[in-house]
Write an enzyme that holds these catalytic residues in place. Structure first.
Site, PDB file in Angstrom:
ATOM      1  N   LYS A   1       0.827  -1.203   0.000  1.00 30.34           N
ATOM      2  CA  LYS A   1       0.000   0.000   0.000  1.00 30.34           C
ATOM      3  C   LYS A   1       0.868   1.263   0.000  1.00 30.34           C
ATOM      4  O   LYS A   1       2.083   1.182   0.210  1.00 30.34           O
ATOM      5  CB  LYS A   1      -0.922  -0.028   1.221  1.00 30.34           C
TER       6      LYS A   1
ATOM      7  N   TYR B   1     -12.133  -3.349  -3.982  1.00 29.10           N
ATOM      8  CA  TYR B   1     -12.718  -3.415  -2.637  1.00 29.10           C
ATOM      9  C   TYR B   1     -14.245  -3.451  -2.662  1.00 29.10           C
ATOM     10  O   TYR B   1     -14.894  -3.068  -1.689  1.00 29.10           O
ATOM     11  CB  TYR B   1     -12.224  -2.225  -1.799  1.00 29.10           C
TER      12      TYR B   1
ATOM     13  N   ASN C   1      -1.824  -0.205   7.312  1.00 28.77           N
ATOM     14  CA  ASN C   1      -1.317  -1.549   7.600  1.00 28.77           C
ATOM     15  C   ASN C   1      -0.452  -2.139   6.487  1.00 28.77           C
ATOM     16  O   ASN C   1      -0.323  -3.340   6.354  1.00 28.77           O
ATOM     17  CB  ASN C   1      -2.449  -2.493   8.009  1.00 28.77           C
TER      18      ASN C   1
ATOM     19  N   HIS D   1      -1.801  -5.415   1.342  1.00 34.01           N
ATOM     20  CA  HIS D   1      -3.037  -6.166   1.108  1.00 34.01           C
ATOM     21  C   HIS D   1      -2.658  -7.543   0.595  1.00 34.01           C
ATOM     22  O   HIS D   1      -1.719  -7.686  -0.186  1.00 34.01           O
ATOM     23  CB  HIS D   1      -3.911  -5.473   0.051  1.00 34.01           C
TER      24      HIS D   1
ATOM     25  N   GLU E   1      -8.697 -10.884  -8.056  1.00 30.25           N
ATOM     26  CA  GLU E   1      -7.812  -9.730  -7.899  1.00 30.25           C
ATOM     27  C   GLU E   1      -6.682  -9.738  -8.927  1.00 30.25           C
ATOM     28  O   GLU E   1      -6.335  -8.689  -9.482  1.00 30.25           O
ATOM     29  CB  GLU E   1      -7.257  -9.698  -6.472  1.00 30.25           C
TER      30      GLU E   1
END
Length: 169
Positions: free
Chosen positions: A29, A69, A132, A135, A146
């Site tokens: 990310k 998402y 975080n 992913h 994905e």
């Protein structure tokens, strides 16, 4: 609509990504890219014995992130997540190996870094859930969806690693 079509396609034409050929999607990310953690994350997956078969640095569009998402669209954090993920470059990767989806999830740690064990990526490098670092696909089916969203077939490589016989019996 595109998500629905991709999901149907993924379920009808399940790829032969099982066993040592199983694939997963990972994305470092924007916070992970900005903090220069890409190399460390790649190192961990390579040392585990997984094979990198696709990778690219890109600025994700909001439209692409909304597709990615889609399952979270009803959650209160959805719009903030899309905005955050489009705030800087990400590194999208496809890794291949035996039980790579399940193992990658363990290597990442819990979504909330406070619940992640030391030794996991989030346990070692994250403080709060909103940043975080990475992913990872949560199932083989999600991985297929994905991967098809972020990569075209010609961007994924099949090759024989010289050390593969030292990893798989």
């Amino acid at each position: 609509m595109i998500i629905l079509c991709l999901t149907i396609f993924a379920n009808i034409f399940k790829p032969g990504w099982t066993g040592a050929n199983e694939r997963t999607f990972l994305a470092v990310k924007p916070d992970g890219v900005q903090r220069r953690l890409v190399g460390e994350i790649i190192r961990r997956f390579e040392r585990k014995g997984f094979k990198l078969v696709g990778m690219k640095l890109l600025q994700a569009s909001e439209a692409q992130l909304r597709q990615h998402y889609w399952e979270l669209r009803e959650k209160p954090f959805y719009n903030g997540l899309v905005k955050y993920m489009s705030s800087g470059p990400i590194v999208a990767m496809v890794w291949q190996g035996l039980d790579v989806v399940k193992t990658a999830r363990k290597m990442l740690g819990e979504t909330n870094p406070a619940d992640s064990l030391p030794g996991t990526i989030r346990g070692d490098y994250c403080v709060e859930v909103g940043r975080n670092v990475i992913h990872g696909s949560d199932s083989v089916e999600s991985a297929a969806r994905e991967i098809s969203l972020w990569f075209e077939d010609h961007e994924l490589f099949c090759y024989e690693e010289c050390g593969q016989h030292w990893i798989y019996a």
